[in-house]
Design a protein around this motif. Sequence first.
Motif, PDB file in Angstrom:
ATOM      1  N   PRO A 178       0.816  -1.232   0.000  1.00 34.82           N
ATOM      2  CA  PRO A 178       0.000   0.000   0.000  1.00 34.82           C
ATOM      3  C   PRO A 178       0.838   1.266   0.000  1.00 34.82           C
ATOM      4  CG  PRO A 178      -0.105  -1.125   2.127  1.00 34.82           C
ATOM      5  CD  PRO A 178       0.548  -2.074   1.171  1.00 34.82           C
ATOM      6  N   ARG A 179       2.020   1.223   0.601  1.00 40.04           N
ATOM      7  CA  ARG A 179       2.878   2.410   0.582  1.00 40.04           C
ATOM      8  C   ARG A 179       3.362   2.708  -0.835  1.00 40.04           C
ATOM      9  NH1 ARG A 179       8.806   3.240   3.378  1.00 40.04           N
ATOM     10  NH2 ARG A 179       8.862   5.512   3.223  1.00 40.04           N
ATOM     11  N   LEU A 180       3.777   1.683  -1.556  1.00 38.04           N
ATOM     12  CA  LEU A 180       4.200   1.880  -2.940  1.00 38.04           C
ATOM     13  C   LEU A 180       3.052   2.389  -3.804  1.00 38.04           C
ATOM     14  CD1 LEU A 180       6.532  -1.145  -3.787  1.00 38.04           C
ATOM     15  CD2 LEU A 180       7.144   1.279  -3.805  1.00 38.04           C
ATOM     16  N   LEU A 181       1.882   1.774  -3.648  1.00 34.52           N
ATOM     17  CA  LEU A 181       0.730   2.201  -4.446  1.00 34.52           C
ATOM     18  C   LEU A 181       0.366   3.650  -4.154  1.00 34.52           C
ATOM     19  CD1 LEU A 181      -1.567  -0.971  -4.221  1.00 34.52           C
ATOM     20  CD2 LEU A 181      -0.197  -0.213  -6.170  1.00 34.52           C
ATOM     21  N   GLY A 182       0.398   4.026  -2.875  1.00 33.55           N
ATOM     22  CA  GLY A 182       0.079   5.401  -2.521  1.00 33.55           C
ATOM     23  C   GLY A 182       1.077   6.389  -3.091  1.00 33.55           C
ATOM     24  N   LEU A 242      -5.777  12.764  -1.123  1.00 33.49           N
ATOM     25  CA  LEU A 242      -6.538  11.688  -1.751  1.00 33.49           C
ATOM     26  C   LEU A 242      -5.921  10.320  -1.477  1.00 33.49           C
ATOM     27  CD1 LEU A 242      -7.449  13.207  -5.251  1.00 33.49           C
ATOM     28  CD2 LEU A 242      -8.924  12.961  -3.243  1.00 33.49           C
ATOM     29  N   THR A 243      -4.617  10.261  -1.341  1.00 31.42           N
ATOM     30  CA  THR A 243      -3.939   8.973  -1.165  1.00 31.42           C
ATOM     31  C   THR A 243      -3.618   8.675   0.297  1.00 31.42           C
ATOM     32  OG1 THR A 243      -1.789  10.036  -1.587  1.00 31.42           O
ATOM     33  CG2 THR A 243      -2.934   9.062  -3.468  1.00 31.42           C
ATOM     34  N   TYR A 244      -4.137   9.467   1.225  1.00 27.83           N
ATOM     35  CA  TYR A 244      -3.848   9.227   2.639  1.00 27.83           C
ATOM     36  C   TYR A 244      -4.271   7.839   3.119  1.00 27.83           C
ATOM     37  CZ  TYR A 244      -3.859   9.580   7.695  1.00 27.83           C
ATOM     38  OH  TYR A 244      -3.642   9.340   9.025  1.00 27.83           O
ATOM     39  N   PRO A 245      -5.406   7.281   2.667  1.00 28.42           N
ATOM     40  CA  PRO A 245      -5.765   5.928   3.120  1.00 28.42           C
ATOM     41  C   PRO A 245      -4.673   4.892   2.882  1.00 28.42           C
ATOM     42  CG  PRO A 245      -7.649   6.948   2.070  1.00 28.42           C
ATOM     43  CD  PRO A 245      -6.491   7.879   1.859  1.00 28.42           C
ATOM     44  N   PHE A 246      -3.891   5.042   1.816  1.00 28.58           N
ATOM     45  CA  PHE A 246      -2.791   4.111   1.577  1.00 28.58           C
ATOM     46  C   PHE A 246      -1.720   4.235   2.658  1.00 28.58           C
ATOM     47  CE2 PHE A 246      -4.690   4.553  -2.637  1.00 28.58           C
ATOM     48  CZ  PHE A 246      -4.701   3.248  -3.087  1.00 28.58           C
ATOM     49  N   VAL A 247      -1.453   5.470   3.097  1.00 32.36           N
ATOM     50  CA  VAL A 247      -0.475   5.691   4.168  1.00 32.36           C
ATOM     51  C   VAL A 247      -0.960   5.055   5.458  1.00 32.36           C
ATOM     52  CG1 VAL A 247       0.726   7.445   5.523  1.00 32.36           C
ATOM     53  CG2 VAL A 247       0.301   7.826   3.088  1.00 32.36           C
ATOM     54  N   LEU A 248      -2.236   5.256   5.772  1.00 29.68           N
ATOM     55  CA  LEU A 248      -2.806   4.696   6.997  1.00 29.68           C
ATOM     56  C   LEU A 248      -2.740   3.176   6.993  1.00 29.68           C
ATOM     57  CD1 LEU A 248      -4.412   4.948   9.641  1.00 29.68           C
ATOM     58  CD2 LEU A 248      -6.506   5.077   8.261  1.00 29.68           C
ATOM     59  N   VAL A 249      -3.160   2.564   5.901  1.00 27.96           N
ATOM     60  CA  VAL A 249      -3.155   1.097   5.815  1.00 27.96           C
ATOM     61  C   VAL A 249      -1.727   0.562   5.884  1.00 27.96           C
ATOM     62  CG1 VAL A 249      -3.672  -0.852   4.292  1.00 27.96           C
ATOM     63  CG2 VAL A 249      -5.329   0.989   4.564  1.00 27.96           C
ATOM     64  N   SER A 250      -0.792   1.231   5.241  1.00 23.54           N
ATOM     65  CA  SER A 250       0.602   0.793   5.264  1.00 23.54           C
ATOM     66  C   SER A 250       1.161   0.810   6.682  1.00 23.54           C
ATOM     67  CB  SER A 250       1.450   1.690   4.357  1.00 23.54           C
ATOM     68  OG  SER A 250       2.821   1.375   4.459  1.00 23.54           O
ATOM     69  N   ASN A 251       0.904   1.884   7.419  1.00 20.80           N
ATOM     70  CA  ASN A 251       1.404   1.974   8.790  1.00 20.80           C
ATOM     71  C   ASN A 251       0.767   0.938   9.707  1.00 20.80           C
ATOM     72  OD1 ASN A 251       2.973   4.074   7.938  1.00 20.80           O
ATOM     73  ND2 ASN A 251       1.807   5.683   8.951  1.00 20.80           N
ATOM     74  N   LEU A 252      -0.519   0.685   9.512  1.00 22.43           N
ATOM     75  CA  LEU A 252      -1.185  -0.324  10.338  1.00 22.43           C
ATOM     76  C   LEU A 252      -0.641  -1.717  10.050  1.00 22.43           C
ATOM     77  CD1 LEU A 252      -4.914   0.859  10.299  1.00 22.43           C
ATOM     78  CD2 LEU A 252      -3.259   1.024  12.159  1.00 22.43           C
ATOM     79  N   MET A 253      -0.384  -2.008   8.782  1.00 23.34           N
ATOM     80  CA  MET A 253       0.150  -3.323   8.437  1.00 23.34           C
ATOM     81  C   MET A 253       1.591  -3.492   8.909  1.00 23.34           C
ATOM     82  SD  MET A 253      -2.311  -4.962   7.200  1.00 23.34           S
ATOM     83  CE  MET A 253      -1.345  -6.423   6.792  1.00 23.34           C
ATOM     84  N   ALA A 254       2.334  -2.399   9.041  1.00 23.09           N
ATOM     85  CA  ALA A 254       3.719  -2.472   9.504  1.00 23.09           C
ATOM     86  C   ALA A 254       3.814  -2.907  10.960  1.00 23.09           C
ATOM     87  CB  ALA A 254       4.409  -1.128   9.310  1.00 23.09           C
ATOM     88  N   VAL A 255       2.759  -2.616  11.749  1.00 20.49           N
ATOM     89  CA  VAL A 255       2.769  -2.988  13.171  1.00 20.49           C
ATOM     90  C   VAL A 255       1.765  -4.087  13.484  1.00 20.49           C
ATOM     91  CG1 VAL A 255       3.511  -0.666  13.799  1.00 20.49           C
ATOM     92  CG2 VAL A 255       1.079  -1.204  13.791  1.00 20.49           C
ATOM     93  N   ASN A 256       1.059  -4.565  12.469  1.00 17.89           N
ATOM     94  CA  ASN A 256       0.003  -5.545  12.683  1.00 17.89           C
ATOM     95  C   ASN A 256       0.560  -6.880  13.182  1.00 17.89           C
ATOM     96  OD1 ASN A 256      -2.775  -6.637  12.311  1.00 17.89           O
ATOM     97  ND2 ASN A 256      -1.769  -7.858  10.729  1.00 17.89           N
ATOM     98  N   ASN A 257       0.073  -7.321  14.332  1.00 21.96           N
ATOM     99  CA  ASN A 257       0.406  -8.642  14.868  1.00 21.96           C
ATOM    100  C   ASN A 257       1.930  -8.862  14.930  1.00 21.96           C
ATOM    101  OD1 ASN A 257      -0.250 -11.146  15.958  1.00 21.96           O
ATOM    102  ND2 ASN A 257      -0.331 -12.163  13.962  1.00 21.96           N
ATOM    103  N   CYS A 258       2.642  -7.840  15.411  1.00 24.22           N
ATOM    104  CA  CYS A 258       4.100  -7.934  15.493  1.00 24.22           C
ATOM    105  C   CYS A 258       4.584  -8.252  16.903  1.00 24.22           C
ATOM    106  CB  CYS A 258       4.742  -6.638  15.011  1.00 24.22           C
ATOM    107  SG  CYS A 258       4.378  -5.197  16.027  1.00 24.22           S
TER     108      CYS A 258
END
Length: 307
Positions: A178-182, A242-258
């Motif tokens: 998602p970070r790359l796509l954003g 417009l692309t902020y949701p990609f930043v949010l999802v990327s950050n959440l996935m970076a810490v998800n279940n770590c």
Amino acid sequence: VLLGSGLTVLSQPLMYVKVLVQVGYEPLPPTLGRNIFGRQVYQLPGLFAYGRTARHSGLWRGRGAAEPALGDRDPFRGVGRERCLPGVCPLPDASSPLQPGASKKEPVSSLEQVLKETSREMVARSAATLITHPFHVITLRCMVQFIGRETKYSGTLSAFATIYREEGVLGFFAGLIPRLLGDILSLWLCNMLAYLINTYALENGVRAPQPAQGAWGGLGVSTMTEMKSYSQAVTGFFASMLTYPFVLVSNLMAVNNCGLAGGLLPYAPTYSSWLDCWSQLHREGNMSRGNSLFFRKVPAGKRYVWE
């Protein structure tokens, strides 16, 4: 490089608060306030109230890894822009005599040139993101571990060893897609909108020459160049919104279940993929969570955990 590092250090507290808000950590309960229309609504604490709560933990947590992660694209930002920016080509010097057969018209970058330059910059940015994403992951986890008062990621080198031991190589690239796509979508939106504005709005607005104001038309050459640079900044801000949701999802996935409390319930559910994260945030109406740190209205039906 020094300027980029300095700006990174100064902006670290802002990013620290922003990341904690993105993962859903709320140290203070909502309060009843009024919006810009005077209507009473429940609001979550803003930047300064939030920052006062987190300041005892050190608002520069994760700075060592953040410097290469946040300043990742500076060395690459000029790649492919030596000739001209998309839609912002250099203008001829008005004081120099025109060459025989030269047109008095201001040179305008063609659509083909914009596509070529944007594609080149896209490759450079993607390469920079790919190389520095492991530092970005470590930075986020160093910040998020404040929630559970953990010390799992105490340094950059030890964090690399921890991630490799527990998650393997793929752990360093959590949230990369998602970070790359954003980044790619933001780049294309910014450059194409700037090209359209510079070509069809600014150019057409100064076509008719006025002798009293110079041979280049109603606006001077320097003013025209300045206006084009402003259009690039405005379109960049619009594209980032417009692309902020990609930043949010990327950050959440970076810490998800770590293994950190901030990446688990009750703060964040365990997502199976970034698409699952996107769909859950969309259902909750939280696609812009953390985008604004001042006027934070409580979403309807959303539960928060505070101390």
